[in-house]
Design a protein around this motif. Sequence first.
Motif, PDB file in Angstrom:
ATOM      1  N   THR A   1       8.364   9.947  -1.788  1.00 59.40           N
ATOM      2  CA  THR A   1       7.103  10.662  -1.662  1.00 59.40           C
ATOM      3  C   THR A   1       6.094   9.756  -0.970  1.00 59.40           C
ATOM      4  O   THR A   1       6.309   8.538  -0.821  1.00 59.40           O
ATOM      5  CB  THR A   1       6.554  11.026  -3.049  1.00 59.40           C
ATOM      6  N   ALA A   2       4.990  10.320  -0.562  1.00 62.37           N
ATOM      7  CA  ALA A   2       3.930   9.521   0.041  1.00 62.37           C
ATOM      8  C   ALA A   2       3.428   8.468  -0.950  1.00 62.37           C
ATOM      9  O   ALA A   2       3.135   7.324  -0.565  1.00 62.37           O
ATOM     10  CB  ALA A   2       2.786  10.417   0.493  1.00 62.37           C
ATOM     11  N   GLU A   3       3.346   8.842  -2.217  1.00 62.67           N
ATOM     12  CA  GLU A   3       2.872   7.900  -3.236  1.00 62.67           C
ATOM     13  C   GLU A   3       3.833   6.726  -3.391  1.00 62.67           C
ATOM     14  O   GLU A   3       3.410   5.564  -3.542  1.00 62.67           O
ATOM     15  CB  GLU A   3       2.702   8.616  -4.576  1.00 62.67           C
ATOM     16  N   GLN A   4       5.130   6.988  -3.349  1.00 67.49           N
ATOM     17  CA  GLN A   4       6.104   5.902  -3.454  1.00 67.49           C
ATOM     18  C   GLN A   4       6.036   4.972  -2.245  1.00 67.49           C
ATOM     19  O   GLN A   4       6.184   3.750  -2.379  1.00 67.49           O
ATOM     20  CB  GLN A   4       7.511   6.484  -3.606  1.00 67.49           C
ATOM     21  N   ILE A   5       5.808   5.532  -1.059  1.00 64.90           N
ATOM     22  CA  ILE A   5       5.663   4.689   0.126  1.00 64.90           C
ATOM     23  C   ILE A   5       4.421   3.812  -0.008  1.00 64.90           C
ATOM     24  O   ILE A   5       4.450   2.616   0.317  1.00 64.90           O
ATOM     25  CB  ILE A   5       5.608   5.554   1.398  1.00 64.90           C
ATOM     26  N   GLN A   6       3.344   4.373  -0.503  1.00 65.86           N
ATOM     27  CA  GLN A   6       2.139   3.574  -0.709  1.00 65.86           C
ATOM     28  C   GLN A   6       2.394   2.444  -1.704  1.00 65.86           C
ATOM     29  O   GLN A   6       1.919   1.314  -1.515  1.00 65.86           O
ATOM     30  CB  GLN A   6       0.995   4.463  -1.196  1.00 65.86           C
ATOM     31  N   GLU A   7       3.146   2.722  -2.754  1.00 62.54           N
ATOM     32  CA  GLU A   7       3.480   1.684  -3.730  1.00 62.54           C
ATOM     33  C   GLU A   7       4.310   0.572  -3.087  1.00 62.54           C
ATOM     34  O   GLU A   7       4.111  -0.616  -3.380  1.00 62.54           O
ATOM     35  CB  GLU A   7       4.239   2.296  -4.896  1.00 62.54           C
ATOM     36  N   LEU A   8       5.237   0.948  -2.204  1.00 54.97           N
ATOM     37  CA  LEU A   8       6.046  -0.068  -1.501  1.00 54.97           C
ATOM     38  C   LEU A   8       5.172  -0.924  -0.583  1.00 54.97           C
ATOM     39  O   LEU A   8       5.336  -2.152  -0.511  1.00 54.97           O
ATOM     40  CB  LEU A   8       7.166   0.612  -0.717  1.00 54.97           C
ATOM     41  N   TYR A   9       4.249  -0.291   0.125  1.00 54.31           N
ATOM     42  CA  TYR A   9       3.325  -1.069   0.964  1.00 54.31           C
ATOM     43  C   TYR A   9       2.541  -2.068   0.107  1.00 54.31           C
ATOM     44  O   TYR A   9       2.343  -3.227   0.496  1.00 54.31           O
ATOM     45  CB  TYR A   9       2.370  -0.139   1.695  1.00 54.31           C
TER      46      TYR A   9
END
Length: 386
Positions: free
Chosen positions: A373-381
């Motif tokens: 999800t977009a939220e998971q990508i933000q967490e990875l960043y």
Amino acid sequence: MVAGLSLPRIVRVGRGAVEELGDVVAGLGLSRPLLVTDAFLVGTGGAERVTATLVRAGLSPRLFSGTVPDPTTDSLAAGLEALHGHRADSVIGFGGGSPMDSAKALALLGVQGGRMRDYKAPRVNHGPALPVIAVPTTVGSGSEATQVTVITDSGTDEKMLCLGPAFQPIAAVVDADLTLSMPPRLTADTGVDALTHAVEAYVSRKANAFSDGLALTAIATIGRHLRRVYADGSDAVAREAMMLAATQAGMAFSNSSVALVHGMSRPIGAHFHVAHGLSNAMLFPAVTAFSVAAAPGRYADCARALGAASVTDAEGAAAAKLVDALHELCHDLAVPTPRAHGIDPAAWARLTPLMAEQALGSGSPANNPVVPTAEQIQELYARIYA
């Protein structure tokens, strides 16, 4: 499943192969190539050497050296002017990924016109386009073997993934001697880029039997030679092995796909001007750790090919060893975090939502074993920043 495969018609591989470039172009019935390169290769004399081989073959080349790192839509304008002014019947991309990507874009725009944005993914571009001959001088992008080009929109800073047979080079000339002068940092970054291509091609949801063999062979070769060539750039045997592995990895992902690492990497490069291979390296261990549970068998195969696990290791244990091996590799190659690279934390945090949106928009994360999800990508960043 039926796999649609696309490869260069002609591939010349080996030390000294660049001397045969003129014969390759002439053999294709072409006579007026535009040689697309950069100022660095003009300064080293490389562009002059290539031009001479073309002239000796009876061709009428014109040099365009105005490409820039991470090519932009603005940087293509002068190239199009040169292409039309020369009445070019073909385009030669000579250099790293940026000149080759520029050459591919010019070959299509020179025939079809329009804006590069018109051709970005998910559109698949079938042509027409001028024939492209690719001559890589770095190890990593694999662009000489792929139906992919990446161009940054100058107005929005979006790195646009553009794909399809229209971007497939008709010929590739792969000469490891052209890479002997690569400095250690570039050697490391492009080497990890090639490894990322191979691993993502193998774990992709679009993987197939053809791409699998190329990917595993490339992973094994890179595992044996990347540290070696990083330590000693004059090691011609290791350079040649890495050059071939990069081309194989390019063929693999072009006929499978890349995945989440690349989807997240492109926005970093666009907004913070980080070299593509380096931004991949910053992401590779963390994204692999995020993804590994969804395809442990596939990641275990990669670990064994890399030399990080043995056939006696269970799938889960072998897959975990791959994550550890990638952390160790990035440490040994002195890969910095975004913070250590000098990226401002406030800018990183502010742009993270946009980068996540752009990563998803590229389509690459949809090929990942875990579709984030977009939220998971933000967490990875956030996780990889420091």
